[in-house]
Design an enzyme around this catalytic site. Structure first.
Site, PDB file in Angstrom:
ATOM      1  N   GLY A  44     -39.500   7.043   1.129  1.00  0.00           N
ATOM      2  CA  GLY A  44     -38.062   7.144   1.376  1.00  0.00           C
ATOM      3  C   GLY A  44     -37.522   8.546   1.591  1.00  0.00           C
ATOM      4  N   ASP A 100     -34.889   9.920  -2.131  1.00  0.00           N
ATOM      5  CA  ASP A 100     -33.904   9.414  -1.176  1.00  0.00           C
ATOM      6  C   ASP A 100     -32.683   8.868  -1.912  1.00  0.00           C
ATOM      7  OD1 ASP A 100     -35.369   7.310  -2.264  1.00  0.00           O
ATOM      8  OD2 ASP A 100     -35.618   6.216  -0.389  1.00  0.00           O
ATOM      9  N   GLU A 103     -31.189   4.792  -8.190  1.00  0.00           N
ATOM     10  CA  GLU A 103     -30.447   3.568  -8.450  1.00  0.00           C
ATOM     11  C   GLU A 103     -30.547   3.200  -9.930  1.00  0.00           C
ATOM     12  OE1 GLU A 103     -30.044  -0.020  -5.519  1.00  0.00           O
ATOM     13  OE2 GLU A 103     -31.468  -0.606  -7.065  1.00  0.00           O
ATOM     14  N   LYS A 131     -26.457   6.111  -6.854  1.00  0.00           N
ATOM     15  CA  LYS A 131     -25.659   4.917  -7.161  1.00  0.00           C
ATOM     16  C   LYS A 131     -25.499   4.845  -8.673  1.00  0.00           C
ATOM     17  CE  LYS A 131     -27.818   1.784  -3.767  1.00  0.00           C
ATOM     18  NZ  LYS A 131     -28.458   0.444  -3.661  1.00  0.00           N
ATOM     19  N   ASP A 159     -35.457   2.139   3.568  1.00  0.00           N
ATOM     20  CA  ASP A 159     -35.844   0.925   4.281  1.00  0.00           C
ATOM     21  C   ASP A 159     -35.237  -0.333   3.679  1.00  0.00           C
ATOM     22  OD1 ASP A 159     -37.491   1.056   1.877  1.00  0.00           O
ATOM     23  OD2 ASP A 159     -38.603  -0.629   2.727  1.00  0.00           O
ATOM     24  N   ARG A 165     -36.165   2.818   8.467  1.00  0.00           N
ATOM     25  CA  ARG A 165     -36.265   4.198   7.971  1.00  0.00           C
ATOM     26  C   ARG A 165     -35.922   5.198   9.070  1.00  0.00           C
ATOM     27  NH1 ARG A 165     -38.982   3.910   3.001  1.00  0.00           N
ATOM     28  NH2 ARG A 165     -40.604   2.336   2.830  1.00  0.00           N
TER      29      ARG A 165
HETATM   30  P1  IMP Z   1     -34.561   3.055  -8.840  1.00  0.00           P
HETATM   31  O1  IMP Z   1     -35.925   3.056  -9.462  1.00  0.00           O
HETATM   32  O2  IMP Z   1     -33.855   1.756  -9.054  1.00  0.00           O
HETATM   33  O3  IMP Z   1     -33.719   4.235  -9.256  1.00  0.00           O
HETATM   34  O4  IMP Z   1     -34.736   3.073  -7.297  1.00  0.00           O
HETATM   35  C1  IMP Z   1     -35.327   4.083  -6.687  1.00  0.00           C
HETATM   36  C2  IMP Z   1     -35.973   3.687  -5.372  1.00  0.00           C
HETATM   37  O5  IMP Z   1     -35.606   2.385  -4.927  1.00  0.00           O
HETATM   38  C3  IMP Z   1     -35.489   4.616  -4.319  1.00  0.00           C
HETATM   39  O6  IMP Z   1     -36.314   5.749  -4.254  1.00  0.00           O
HETATM   40  C4  IMP Z   1     -35.574   3.786  -3.068  1.00  0.00           C
HETATM   41  O7  IMP Z   1     -36.851   3.903  -2.493  1.00  0.00           O
HETATM   42  C5  IMP Z   1     -35.338   2.377  -3.547  1.00  0.00           C
HETATM   43  N1  IMP Z   1     -33.915   1.979  -3.344  1.00  0.00           N
HETATM   44  C6  IMP Z   1     -32.954   1.878  -4.262  1.00  0.00           C
HETATM   45  N2  IMP Z   1     -31.773   1.518  -3.720  1.00  0.00           N
HETATM   46  C7  IMP Z   1     -32.004   1.410  -2.403  1.00  0.00           C
HETATM   47  C8  IMP Z   1     -31.164   1.117  -1.266  1.00  0.00           C
HETATM   48  O8  IMP Z   1     -29.937   0.886  -1.336  1.00  0.00           O
HETATM   49  N3  IMP Z   1     -31.777   1.117  -0.054  1.00  0.00           N
HETATM   50  C9  IMP Z   1     -33.095   1.390   0.115  1.00  0.00           C
HETATM   51  N4  IMP Z   1     -33.903   1.689  -0.902  1.00  0.00           N
HETATM   52  C10 IMP Z   1     -33.374   1.701  -2.157  1.00  0.00           C
HETATM   53 MG    MG Z   2     -37.668   6.300  -2.995  1.00  0.00          MG
END
Ligand code: IMP
Ligand code: MG
Length: 178
Positions: A44, A100, A103, A131, A159, A165
């Site tokens: 990402g 990238d 979340e 986010k 993606d 992407r």
């Molecule tokens: P986390 O582990 O939930 O913080 O998410 C991290 C990873 O999930 C990011 O590095 C992205 O690769 C993917 N991700 C989270 N939200 C999105 C989104 O809205 N679009 C695309 N990829 C996302």
């Molecule tokens: Mg990522």
């Protein structure tokens, strides 16, 4: 057309360009005299990494790591796997993780734990998109491009099911494409 997959643009190419200039200037300032290693979390952050590093006016090293927590879906169950580890021993480096999007925080929690245990001089996080409303664990980025709500976004490296992407901007995915 690939652009049809986006229902609303969140960051245009021009806005992304300006964010990279600003973040690059701040990181350049903060890392003067340090031994900067930028760690891109694949896939990402590939576009963000390449733009951001060109805005850092310091000698710096780069490395890449791939982790996966999604299986093509739009939610995160919190199972993070290391697919590709770093090549560089980070012991003497001031590590800057380049993501990238932040979340739930599960991905970075795992990456921070793993890299932290290798005793780098310091470790910080830079994310293009944040986010904060979707956080499941406590996690804060040191550098943030833009904060958004809880929409699922694509483009500029991000993606949906391994597609989009290559969009040069960031936008909310059109529900018709999910
Ligand atoms: P986390 O582990 O939930 O913080 O998410 C991290 C990873 O999930 C990011 O590095 C992205 O690769 C993917 N991700 C989270 N939200 C999105 C989104 O809205 N679009 C695309 N990829 C996302
Ligand atoms: Mg990522």
């Amino acid at each position: 057309m690939i652009e049809d997959a986006v229902s609303k643009v969140i960051l245009t190419e021009e806005e992304i360009f300006e964010i990279n200039k600003k973040l690059g200037a701040k990181i350049t300032e903060d890392y003067k005299g340090k031994n900067l290693l930028m760690v891109s979390i694949l896939k990402g952050s590939s576009l963000f990494m390449s733009d951001l590093m060109r805005n850092i006016k310091l000698p710096c090293s780069v490395d890449f790591m791939e982790v996966s927590s999604y299986s093509g879906l739009t939610n995160n169950g919190g199972n993070v796997k290391i697919i590709k580890d770093l090549n560089i021993d980070i012991k003497d480096y001031d590590v800057l993780i380049v993501e990238d999007i932040l979340e739930s925080g599960y991905t970075l929690e795992c990456v921070m734990k793993m890299l932290g245990s290798r005793n780098p001089k310091s470790i910080k996080i830079c994310t293009m998109v944040d986010k904060p409303q979707k956080r499941k664990v406590e996690m804060k980025a040191d550098y943030v491009g833009k904060e958004i709500g809880d929409e699922f976004v694509i483009g500029y490296g991000m993606d949906y099911n391994e597609k989009y992407r290559n969009l040069p901007f960031i936008g909310i995915i059109n529900p018709k494409y999910i």
